[in-house]
Design an enzyme around this catalytic site. Structure first.
Site, PDB file in Angstrom:
ATOM      1  N   CYS A   1      54.078   6.995  78.064  1.00 63.95           N
ATOM      2  CA  CYS A   1      54.145   8.154  78.965  1.00 63.95           C
ATOM      3  C   CYS A   1      52.983   8.109  79.960  1.00 63.95           C
ATOM      4  O   CYS A   1      51.937   8.734  79.753  1.00 63.95           O
ATOM      5  CB  CYS A   1      54.117   9.454  78.158  1.00 63.95           C
ATOM      6  SG  CYS A   1      54.414  10.920  79.163  1.00 63.95           S
TER       7      CYS A   1
ATOM      8  N   THR B   1      65.442  33.701  72.309  1.00 66.34           N
ATOM      9  CA  THR B   1      66.847  33.839  72.700  1.00 66.34           C
ATOM     10  C   THR B   1      66.978  34.909  73.775  1.00 66.34           C
ATOM     11  O   THR B   1      66.188  35.854  73.826  1.00 66.34           O
ATOM     12  CB  THR B   1      67.731  34.206  71.497  1.00 66.34           C
ATOM     13  OG1 THR B   1      69.098  34.267  71.915  1.00 66.34           O
ATOM     14  CG2 THR B   1      67.330  35.545  70.883  1.00 66.34           C
TER      15      THR B   1
ATOM     16  N   THR C   1      72.792  33.378  69.017  1.00 66.52           N
ATOM     17  CA  THR C   1      72.655  31.912  69.057  1.00 66.52           C
ATOM     18  C   THR C   1      71.857  31.367  67.877  1.00 66.52           C
ATOM     19  O   THR C   1      71.519  30.183  67.851  1.00 66.52           O
ATOM     20  CB  THR C   1      71.967  31.479  70.368  1.00 66.52           C
ATOM     21  OG1 THR C   1      70.650  32.052  70.421  1.00 66.52           O
ATOM     22  CG2 THR C   1      72.761  31.920  71.583  1.00 66.52           C
TER      23      THR C   1
END
EC number: 1.11.1.-
Length: 573
Positions: free
Chosen positions: A211, A467, A479
């Site tokens: 990275c 959520t 969810t």
């Protein structure tokens, strides 16, 4: 003139006091114009070959300063800094135009040979903080509300930048606030490790996943806090104590289930190069933090920072705002040239995918209410899912060799992710009921590195429970079942089992393209492509896909921590 008077200091721009920032900006303006004038004077003087090297170094230095100003003009949360940075860039541009006009006059009247100053005004390359998400969908710096501005200001005053990771995480402010608070504590507050060691460990961790984005950021931070530049020539140039951490970094990043108390013992009993328990816990948290952050960087297609390599160009724009070389490098306008790489899937097909997922969630909830599987059946379903996860290929098996500027920060470049049960190897299942974060890992971290356990715990809970009760175009949706399936699937790939979870739900809720994306982001993030990102949950918003990435990185970090902390606990007992 004293030697230090021509050195640009950016620290004053991080002040919350506008007068301090104004003074710092004026000093920067004068230094940059002085450097520009100095280069102009050298070019106008009689050319001496011996000056070539020093002139080149000065030019490179000035171009880096201009690139930093460009970043500030686009990304600083303080409006005065953005405006003054843009003004300084324009002042340099005007000075260059005057020089060129004089130069053309001199060439015409005195038959002088062509001279080129070599200074260019940089412009951003690419289109925003993410290669996967259209820039227009990401909050623009300067358009944030008061609460978000305070968060941006906190980040900028701490780091001297508002990085692209922050600008993508801003889709979820509650999580971002917790993330920034934790990262600030790990890197800058009181702790067992010196500041430059912290950034060097961040470099080591990010390098394991190739990275370069994170490596470049922390190379700059490492130098800024007084780190020895020689260490950056390769891990073999760092102190033996940090070199010894390389083995733990390697196993933790790619095969954490192999970590044993012997790994811990070797670090704690290395004579003059020994780690203390507190130092080791700090290092483990940093390693897991940056392994996971590399996953987020690749999973969301984070672009290079404007002031870093790949984030700007000194080429003048063409009529259409990009030249043909930008297109070949993938730096074209994604909105204008977007191609449906998922196989020309229609909007209707994507719509029905969402409807099918909603229906599966309803059916699973009904099954839960009607009957509960036995413990034997639950254990069997876990083993089935664990075996099946091995056959979800995250990417091609061919391993690309990491670039030298990244690979020099770690050893054994051929070591990578391997499924824990492949080739007949059997690793006992890690039962959360025997060792879990809440009852064991949290208290161990908090005891040896006070307050950090609390910060990490808060971050885990926010990511897991976050959520908005929406799914694509649907509202008022619970969810929790889907979020738990994603979290537990990641832990299942690491051999971690929850006795009270029915792993049969995972195959019902996560389709193959989604599993491929999850496994790639978590296990081999350097191989994530835009095609993978586009191919799952096609009807969902980008903010929801970023939310998925938050779940992925926190579940991964917790899995790594569980294996490392269990090994430390076993050593201590």
């Amino acid at each position: 003139m004293a030697e230090g008077e021509n050195e640009v200091r950016w620290d004053g721009l991080c002040s919350r006091d506008s007068t301090t920032r104004e003074t710092a900006l004026e000093t920067i303006r004068q230094i940059i114009l002085r450097k520009t004038e100095c280069l102009r004077s050298v070019k106008e003087a009689t050319y001496r070959p011996s000056d070539e090297l020093s002139n080149t170094v000065s030019l490179d230095e000035l171009n880096k300063l201009l690139a930093h100003l460009l970043m500030l003009s686009k990304r600083c949360p303080f409006k005065d800094v953005r405006m003054k940075s843009e003004f300084i860039l324009k002042s340099v541009q005007i000075a260059l135009r005057i020089f060129k006009a004089k130069l053309h006059y001199k060439m015409f009247h005195e038959s002088c040979q062509t001279m080129e100053l070599g200074i260019r005004i940089p412009r951003p390359l690419g289109h925003g903080p993410s290669r996967f998400i259209p820039e227009k969908e990401i909050l623009q710096v300067g358009s944030e509300d008061a609460q978000m501005h305070a968060l941006f200001a906190d980040s900028f005053t701490a780091l001297g930048r508002l990085d692209n990771i922050t600008l993508v995480m801003v889709f979820h402010p509650q999580y971002l606030e917790s993330f920034l608070k934790t990262q600030h504590y790990l890197l800058q507050m009181d702790g067992p490790l010196p500041l430059h060691h912290r950034h060097y460990i961040g470099i080591m961790a990010a390098a394991r996943h190739q990275c370069s984005y994170l490596v470049n950021l922390h190379v700059n931070d490492f130098l800024h806090v007084g780190g020895d530049p020689k260490w950056l020539n390769g891990l073999e140039n760092a102190p033996q104590k940090l070199q010894n951490l390389g083995e733990l970094n390697k196993v933790l990043a790619h095969r954490p289930w192999l970590i044993t108390k012997e790994h811990i013992e070797r670090l704690l009993k290395a004579e003059e190069h020994s780690w203390s328990l507190a130092e080791l816990v700090h290092a483990v948290v940093l390693l897991t933090h940056y392994h996971s952050l590399a996953s987020f960087t690749f999973g969301c297609g984070i672009s290079p920072e404007i002031h870093c390599d790949g984030g700007h160009t000194f080429r003048p724009p063409s009529v259409s705002n990009y030249c043909i070389c930008d297109i070949t490098n993938g730096n074209h306008n994604v909105d204008e040239m977007q191609v449906n790489l998922a196989g020309n899937i229609s909007v209707n097909d994507s719509f029905f995918e969402v409807e099918a997922l909603m229906e599966k969630m309803r059916q699973l909830q009904e099954c839960r209410d009607e009957e509960e599987a036995s413990q034997e059946e639950m254990a069997s379903r876990f083993e089935i899912e664990k075996r099946e996860s091995m056959f979800v290929l995250s990417s091609d098996d061919d391993e690309a060799s990491p670039a030298r500027d990244v690979s020099r920060h770690f050893e054994d470049t051929s070591y990578g992710y391997k499924d824990f049960s492949r080739h007949g190897m059997h690793v006992p299942t890690f039962r959360v009921q025997d060792y879990c974060w809440e009852d064991h890992g949290y208290s161990l971290v908090n005891r040896l590195y006070p307050d950090v356990g609390q910060l990490i715990d808060e971050k885990f809970h926010i990511a897991y429970n976050l959520t908005y009760n929406t799914m694509a175009m649907h509202k008022d949706v619970d969810t929790s079942m889907l979020r738990r399936a994603i979290w537990n699937y990641i832990h299942c790939m690491f051999g971690i089992r929850y006795d009270d979870y029915d792993y049969g739900e995972i195959n019902q809720l996560l389709d193959r393209s989604f599993k491929v994306y999850i496994k790639t982001v978590v296990c081999t993030p350097e191989k994530v492509t835009k095609r993978m990102y586009d191919s799952f949950w096609r009807q969902f918003k980008h903010s929801e896909k970023v939310h998925v990435n938050l779940l992925l990185i926190e579940a991964r970090m917790q899995a790594e921590l569980l294996y490392a902390l269990r090994a430390i606990t076993r050593y201590m007992t």
